[in-house]
Design a protein around this motif. Structure first.
Motif, short mmCIF file in Angstrom:
data_model
loop_
_atom_site.label_atom_id
_atom_site.label_comp_id
_atom_site.label_asym_id
_atom_site.label_seq_id
_atom_site.Cartn_x
_atom_site.Cartn_y
_atom_site.Cartn_z
N GLU A 104 36.75 71.46 80.99
CA GLU A 104 36.74 69.88 80.90
C GLU A 104 35.34 69.40 81.12
O GLU A 104 34.39 70.13 82.14
N ILE A 106 33.13 65.87 82.19
CA ILE A 106 33.27 64.41 82.44
C ILE A 106 31.73 63.83 82.51
O ILE A 106 30.91 64.56 83.29
N HIS A 115 35.04 61.85 78.30
CA HIS A 115 35.98 63.15 78.58
C HIS A 115 36.00 64.22 77.52
O HIS A 115 36.51 63.69 76.51
N LEU A 174 42.51 62.63 83.81
CA LEU A 174 41.70 63.68 83.61
C LEU A 174 41.60 64.80 84.81
O LEU A 174 42.05 64.31 85.93
#
Length: 200
Positions: A104, A106, A115, A174
């Motif tokens: 992931e 951010i 995101h 998230l």
């Protein structure tokens, strides 16, 4: 002078910088990279299963092609099974790709955050305005949900993660598997960006 423990040995402190997540700058964005928590036993198990599934599927596929060319009923059945085999093969391949290479990201920018779920096979990005983000928080993930979301989230639109914020009438989640220390570190970075945006 280095401190000593009760046996007289020099104490070696753990580094506070050690973390699964990493911070870096990309242009004007401050980015946080979060790899999935990797259970190497599960990865090894899936890898072995995937190899066996591949060998079996290729063998059946070749037999199915011969059967279809000969217009046999057995070839048609094996052909239909090959379609099912291919769907499962693609799903497991995507899981392995995510578990080994996925992460992931951010990205915190002047007016919003984005995101991204990214692996060699796909990338999906959603962006949110900082001014519309409220009640930014961290909470413990349910163990069952955390285990499930170790698999690629791009197969569903569901929101999973330990970091949450309200965005209008929706709650966005998230940062799957992020612990409290990592979570509050990310929250602090987002809040800092939001304060700068308000001042500007």
């Amino acid at each position: 002078m280095n401190p000593l423990d009760s046996t007289g040995a020099i104490l070696k402190y753990e580094s506070p910088e050690t973390s699964r997540i990493s911070f870096y700058i990309d242009g004007e964005a401050r980015c946080i990279k979060i790899p999935p928590r990797r259970n190497w036993f599960i990865i090894a198990f899936l890898g072995i299963w995937f190899c066996m599934w591949t060998i079996g599927g290729v063998t059946i596929g070749l037999v199915a092609i011969v059967g279809v060319l000969n217009a046999s009923a057995e070839g048609l059945v094996l052909g239909l099974f090959s379609c099912f085999w291919l769907a499962v093969w693609c799903y497991v391949f995507a899981i392995l790709s995510w578990k080994i290479f996925g992460h992931e990201i951010i990205a915190i920018e002047a007016e919003g955050i984005s995101h991204t779920l990214k692996s060699p096979l796909f990338a999906r990005t959603k962006s949110y305005r900082l001014s519309d983000i409220t009640r930014l928080r961290w909470s413990e993930q349910n163990a069952a949900i955390s285990l499930y979301t170790n698999f690629p989230g791009f197969f569903s639109s569901a929101n999973y993660g330990a970091l949450h914020f309200d965005y209008g009438a929706k709650t966005i989640s998230l940062g799957n598997g992020v612990d409290s220390g990592e979570g509050y570190h990310i929250i602090d970075a987002i809040e800092t960006a939001r304060r700068k945006d308000e001042v500007a």
